[in-house]
Design an enzyme around this catalytic site. Structure first.
Site, PDB file in Angstrom:
ATOM      1  N   LYS A 100       3.194  11.394 -11.014  1.00  0.00           N
ATOM      2  CA  LYS A 100       2.432  10.488 -11.875  1.00  0.00           C
ATOM      3  C   LYS A 100       3.246   9.231 -12.101  1.00  0.00           C
ATOM      4  CE  LYS A 100      -0.251  13.573 -14.850  1.00  0.00           C
ATOM      5  NZ  LYS A 100      -0.442  13.885 -16.277  1.00  0.00           N
TER       6      LYS A 100
ATOM      7  N   ARG B  47      -2.303  22.325 -14.396  1.00  0.00           N
ATOM      8  CA  ARG B  47      -1.301  21.369 -14.867  1.00  0.00           C
ATOM      9  C   ARG B  47      -1.450  21.072 -16.360  1.00  0.00           C
ATOM     10  NH1 ARG B  47       0.865  16.347 -11.090  1.00  0.00           N
ATOM     11  NH2 ARG B  47       2.217  15.408 -12.647  1.00  0.00           N
TER      12      ARG B  47
ATOM     13  N   GLU C  56      -3.919  17.477 -11.358  1.00  0.00           N
ATOM     14  CA  GLU C  56      -4.287  17.800 -12.739  1.00  0.00           C
ATOM     15  C   GLU C  56      -5.772  18.102 -12.887  1.00  0.00           C
ATOM     16  OE1 GLU C  56      -3.113  14.965 -15.856  1.00  0.00           O
ATOM     17  OE2 GLU C  56      -2.450  16.715 -16.990  1.00  0.00           O
TER      18      GLU C  56
ATOM     19  N   LYS D 227       8.254  22.747 -13.906  1.00  0.00           N
ATOM     20  CA  LYS D 227       7.376  21.602 -13.629  1.00  0.00           C
ATOM     21  C   LYS D 227       6.964  21.608 -12.158  1.00  0.00           C
ATOM     22  CE  LYS D 227       5.498  17.409 -14.267  1.00  0.00           C
ATOM     23  NZ  LYS D 227       5.819  16.122 -14.877  1.00  0.00           N
TER      24      LYS D 227
ATOM     25  N   HIS E  17       0.516  14.762 -29.909  1.00  0.00           N
ATOM     26  CA  HIS E  17      -0.044  13.412 -29.754  1.00  0.00           C
ATOM     27  C   HIS E  17      -0.661  12.935 -31.067  1.00  0.00           C
ATOM     28  CE1 HIS E  17      -0.431  14.048 -25.135  1.00  0.00           C
ATOM     29  NE2 HIS E  17       0.651  13.347 -25.415  1.00  0.00           N
TER      30      HIS E  17
ATOM     31  N   GLU F 261      10.945  19.190 -24.388  1.00  0.00           N
ATOM     32  CA  GLU F 261      10.182  19.450 -23.154  1.00  0.00           C
ATOM     33  C   GLU F 261      10.805  20.615 -22.374  1.00  0.00           C
ATOM     34  OE1 GLU F 261       7.337  17.898 -22.768  1.00  0.00           O
ATOM     35  OE2 GLU F 261       7.526  15.952 -23.764  1.00  0.00           O
TER      36      GLU F 261
ATOM     37  N   HIS G  46       1.199  19.579 -27.322  1.00  0.00           N
ATOM     38  CA  HIS G  46       0.883  18.152 -27.241  1.00  0.00           C
ATOM     39  C   HIS G  46      -0.417  17.771 -27.947  1.00  0.00           C
ATOM     40  CE1 HIS G  46       4.253  17.972 -24.543  1.00  0.00           C
ATOM     41  NE2 HIS G  46       4.046  16.718 -24.214  1.00  0.00           N
TER      42      HIS G  46
ATOM     43  N   HIS H 104       8.479  11.129 -29.138  1.00  0.00           N
ATOM     44  CA  HIS H 104       7.505  12.009 -28.500  1.00  0.00           C
ATOM     45  C   HIS H 104       7.975  13.470 -28.581  1.00  0.00           C
ATOM     46  CE1 HIS H 104       4.546  13.507 -25.686  1.00  0.00           C
ATOM     47  NE2 HIS H 104       5.530  13.995 -24.930  1.00  0.00           N
TER      48      HIS H 104
ATOM     49  N   ASN I 198       0.812  20.558 -21.360  1.00  0.00           N
ATOM     50  CA  ASN I 198       0.527  19.926 -22.643  1.00  0.00           C
ATOM     51  C   ASN I 198       0.696  20.872 -23.824  1.00  0.00           C
ATOM     52  OD1 ASN I 198      -0.030  17.267 -21.859  1.00  0.00           O
ATOM     53  ND2 ASN I 198      -2.033  17.900 -21.090  1.00  0.00           N
TER      54      ASN I 198
ATOM     55  N   ARG J  19       0.801  -1.233   0.000  1.00  0.00           N
ATOM     56  CA  ARG J  19       0.000   0.000   0.000  1.00  0.00           C
ATOM     57  C   ARG J  19       0.832   1.280   0.000  1.00  0.00           C
ATOM     58  NH1 ARG J  19      -2.950  -2.942   3.755  1.00  0.00           N
ATOM     59  NH2 ARG J  19      -4.808  -3.882   2.834  1.00  0.00           N
TER      60      ARG J  19
HETATM   61  P1  NAD Z   1      13.284   5.913 -21.415  1.00  0.00           P
HETATM   62  O1  NAD Z   1      13.105   5.717 -19.982  1.00  0.00           O
HETATM   63  O2  NAD Z   1      12.862   4.832 -22.341  1.00  0.00           O
HETATM   64  O3  NAD Z   1      14.815   6.266 -21.688  1.00  0.00           O
HETATM   65  C1  NAD Z   1      15.241   6.482 -23.012  1.00  0.00           C
HETATM   66  C2  NAD Z   1      16.394   5.555 -23.391  1.00  0.00           C
HETATM   67  O4  NAD Z   1      17.591   6.081 -22.850  1.00  0.00           O
HETATM   68  C3  NAD Z   1      16.281   4.142 -22.846  1.00  0.00           C
HETATM   69  O5  NAD Z   1      16.780   3.253 -23.808  1.00  0.00           O
HETATM   70  C4  NAD Z   1      17.193   4.163 -21.622  1.00  0.00           C
HETATM   71  O6  NAD Z   1      17.721   2.898 -21.341  1.00  0.00           O
HETATM   72  C5  NAD Z   1      18.258   5.117 -22.045  1.00  0.00           C
HETATM   73  N1  NAD Z   1      18.926   5.865 -21.002  1.00  0.00           N
HETATM   74  C6  NAD Z   1      18.371   6.514 -19.957  1.00  0.00           C
HETATM   75  N2  NAD Z   1      19.291   7.199 -19.284  1.00  0.00           N
HETATM   76  C7  NAD Z   1      20.475   6.986 -19.917  1.00  0.00           C
HETATM   77  C8  NAD Z   1      21.795   7.448 -19.714  1.00  0.00           C
HETATM   78  N3  NAD Z   1      22.101   8.329 -18.755  1.00  0.00           N
HETATM   79  N4  NAD Z   1      22.769   7.020 -20.546  1.00  0.00           N
HETATM   80  C9  NAD Z   1      22.466   6.163 -21.573  1.00  0.00           C
HETATM   81  N5  NAD Z   1      21.233   5.713 -21.820  1.00  0.00           N
HETATM   82  C10 NAD Z   1      20.248   6.128 -21.004  1.00  0.00           C
HETATM   83  O7  NAD Z   1      12.530   7.223 -21.949  1.00  0.00           O
HETATM   84  P2  NAD Z   1      12.353   8.678 -21.327  1.00  0.00           P
HETATM   85  O8  NAD Z   1      12.291   9.588 -22.480  1.00  0.00           O
HETATM   86  O9  NAD Z   1      13.311   8.922 -20.238  1.00  0.00           O
HETATM   87  O10 NAD Z   1      10.914   8.592 -20.671  1.00  0.00           O
HETATM   88  C11 NAD Z   1       9.772   8.343 -21.463  1.00  0.00           C
HETATM   89  C12 NAD Z   1       8.705   7.721 -20.591  1.00  0.00           C
HETATM   90  O11 NAD Z   1       8.407   8.649 -19.542  1.00  0.00           O
HETATM   91  C13 NAD Z   1       7.415   7.445 -21.295  1.00  0.00           C
HETATM   92  O12 NAD Z   1       6.925   6.191 -20.913  1.00  0.00           O
HETATM   93  C14 NAD Z   1       6.478   8.543 -20.803  1.00  0.00           C
HETATM   94  O13 NAD Z   1       5.132   8.133 -20.772  1.00  0.00           O
HETATM   95  C15 NAD Z   1       7.011   8.780 -19.437  1.00  0.00           C
HETATM   96  N6  NAD Z   1       6.729  10.131 -18.894  1.00  0.00           N
HETATM   97  C16 NAD Z   1       6.156  10.208 -17.668  1.00  0.00           C
HETATM   98  C17 NAD Z   1       5.894  11.445 -17.124  1.00  0.00           C
HETATM   99  C18 NAD Z   1       5.317  11.524 -15.742  1.00  0.00           C
HETATM  100  O14 NAD Z   1       4.903  12.613 -15.326  1.00  0.00           O
HETATM  101  N7  NAD Z   1       5.290  10.449 -14.992  1.00  0.00           N
HETATM  102  C19 NAD Z   1       6.220  12.611 -17.832  1.00  0.00           C
HETATM  103  C20 NAD Z   1       6.817  12.506 -19.065  1.00  0.00           C
HETATM  104  C21 NAD Z   1       7.076  11.243 -19.610  1.00  0.00           C
HETATM  105 ZN    ZN Z   2       5.522  15.437 -23.422  1.00  0.00          ZN
END
Ligand code: NAD
Ligand code: ZN
Length: 368
Positions: free
Chosen positions: A148, A246, A242, A232, A257, A190, A253, A270, A250, A126
């Site tokens: 999130k 918040r 949100e 942020k 999207h 971003e 976006h 993205h 977007n 939990r």
């Molecule tokens: P990711 O986590 O897939 O990382 C991108 C790639 O880079 C991966 O292959 C990873 O292994 C690699 N990587 C990460 N750090 C590295 C480093 N220092 N050196 C070498 N390689 C590295 O993608 P992302 O862009 O970090 O995140 C995208 C995800 O985040 C999506 O699923 C999206 O929905 C989510 N997201 C969530 C929120 C939220 O508020 N929770 C906001 C934006 C995005």
């Molecule tokens: Zn985004």
């Protein structure tokens, strides 16, 4: 007025759920965990294979030096790890290893690891304390902040999740050196978005240092990360769940999207889709607010690289259909985040199809 500026840490102000983000070396993170009041003996680390091969040993050693007994769980890199089977394997590993309510879950990685580990932390026993150690640019300025968490479902992204704020975020700018270049420039989209919606000074900073930033020169990175993360943090502090404000996160976006959807996921990143979407959003902003010049904003947005092919292959009709599905829609109206001025955003609708098509044509033209 500029708020107090300290480049090494900032607070995400959420009353009893407040926490700090530090821009600091990875080795320092376990000490910060102790300072944040985590006094457990054990620590469950989640990471992906790419990040594990580069940084996991360093983190494990630093955790041991801070008298934690750490256990690492490594998932496959990529979006497919944000799904049910990897989540179940994570639960199995954590529960078989042994946890109690005080055991922190530390997410070492990009947004995928953060969302997956965060959701596991929200749901195991939990709720366990969560520590984000973001290693991608997206994670450092965006996904590690705001609480999130979640996984994807066959019917859509991020459909199973929870709000679960971390107790601490520690971002080391040096680990960004090893991030693939396209992940870097996608994350910059971003960063630019955060500047445009809420920080005109960051916009000026980005323009001034853009060449160095694109090349990932170390100089401007800590300040860039700190300022982008602060946007942020401030937006989240105003609207944790949100319900209103918040939504300005977007910006770009609605078209973004739709571009991802119409092109098929995986062709544009993205961030690339958002970069093109921001051009369209700037057109609409100027339609609605003729006094908003927006030249500096547009100049920066059009300098974001888009490598997923030529967006002109997407028809406006396909985008229009995809936008109708966008989650911000109320009734039938497609809603957009607009800028009134650089650093001032609001949500609005009421554009007819001709104007939206003109925005799309503008987005295509302005990229050349
Ligand atoms: P990711 O986590 O897939 O990382 C991108 C790639 O880079 C991966 O292959 C990873 O292994 C690699 N990587 C990460 N750090 C590295 C480093 N220092 N050196 C070498 N390689 C590295 O993608 P992302 O862009 O970090 O995140 C995208 C995800 O985040 C999506 O699923 C999206 O929905 C989510 N997201 C969530 C929120 C939220 O508020 N929770 C906001 C934006 C995005
Ligand atoms: Zn985004």
């Amino acid at each position: 007025m500029e708020p107090d500026y300290s480049p090494s840490s900032l607070t995400i102000d959420l009353g009893p759920r407040s926490y700090r983000m530090h821009v600091r070396s990875l080795e320092g993170a376990p000490g910060l965990m102790r300072e944040a009041g985590l006094d457990a003996e054990r620590c469950f680390v989640v990471t992906d294979e790419n990040v594990a091969s580069l940084y996991l040993d360093r983190l494990m050693e630093a955790l041991r030096a801070a008298r934690f007994t750490p256990e690492a769980h490594v998932v496959a890199p990529g979006e497919q790890s944000k799904s049910e089977a990897p989540l179940r394997r994570l639960y199995d590993a954590a529960l078989e290893w042994g946890l109690d309510r005080q055991t922190p879950v530390a997410a070492l990685g990009g947004g995928v690891v953060g969302d997956l580990a965060g959701f596991a932390a929200a749901t195991l026993l939990r709720g366990l304390p969560l520590v984000h150690l973001p290693t991608s640019l997206v994670a450092q300025v965006d996904s590690s902040l705001g609480g999130k968490t979640g996984i994807n479902h066959a019917t859509g992204k991020n459909l199973i999740g929870a709000f679960h704020q971390p107790v601490l975020v520690a971002a080391d700018p040096e680990v960004l050196e090893t991030l693939p270049q396209r992940e870097w420039t996608s994350g910059l989209a971003e960063v630019v978005k955060h500047a445009l919606i809420a920080d005109a000074n960051l916009l000026a900073f980005l323009r001034e240092h853009w060449a160095a930033i694109l090349n990932r020169e170390a100089g401007p990175l800590p300040e860039m990360i700190h300022r982008a993360a602060r946007v942020k943090a401030e937006v989240v502090a105003e609207d944790e769940r949100e319900r209103g404000r918040r939504a300005i996160l977007n910006f770009g976006h609605t078209f973004g999207h739709a571009i991802e959807h119409a092109a098929g996921y995986g062709s544009f990143t993205h961030g690339e889709a958002v970069a093109v979407g921001m051009r369209a959003a700037l057109f609409l902003s100027r339609e609605r607010h003729p006094d908003f010049g927006g030249d500096a904003a547009l100049d920066l947005v059009t300098r974001l690289p888009v490598r997923g092919g030529d967006p002109a292959r997407l028809s406006f009709e396909a985008l229009r259909r995809a936008m109708q599905q966008d989650k911000k829609n109320e009734g039938d109206a497609v809603r957009f985040v607009l800028l009134r001025a650089a650093g001032e955003a609001h949500v609005a609708g009421g554009f007819d199809d001709d104007t939206l098509e003109a925005a799309w044509q503008f987005a295509l033209r302005s990229g050349d």
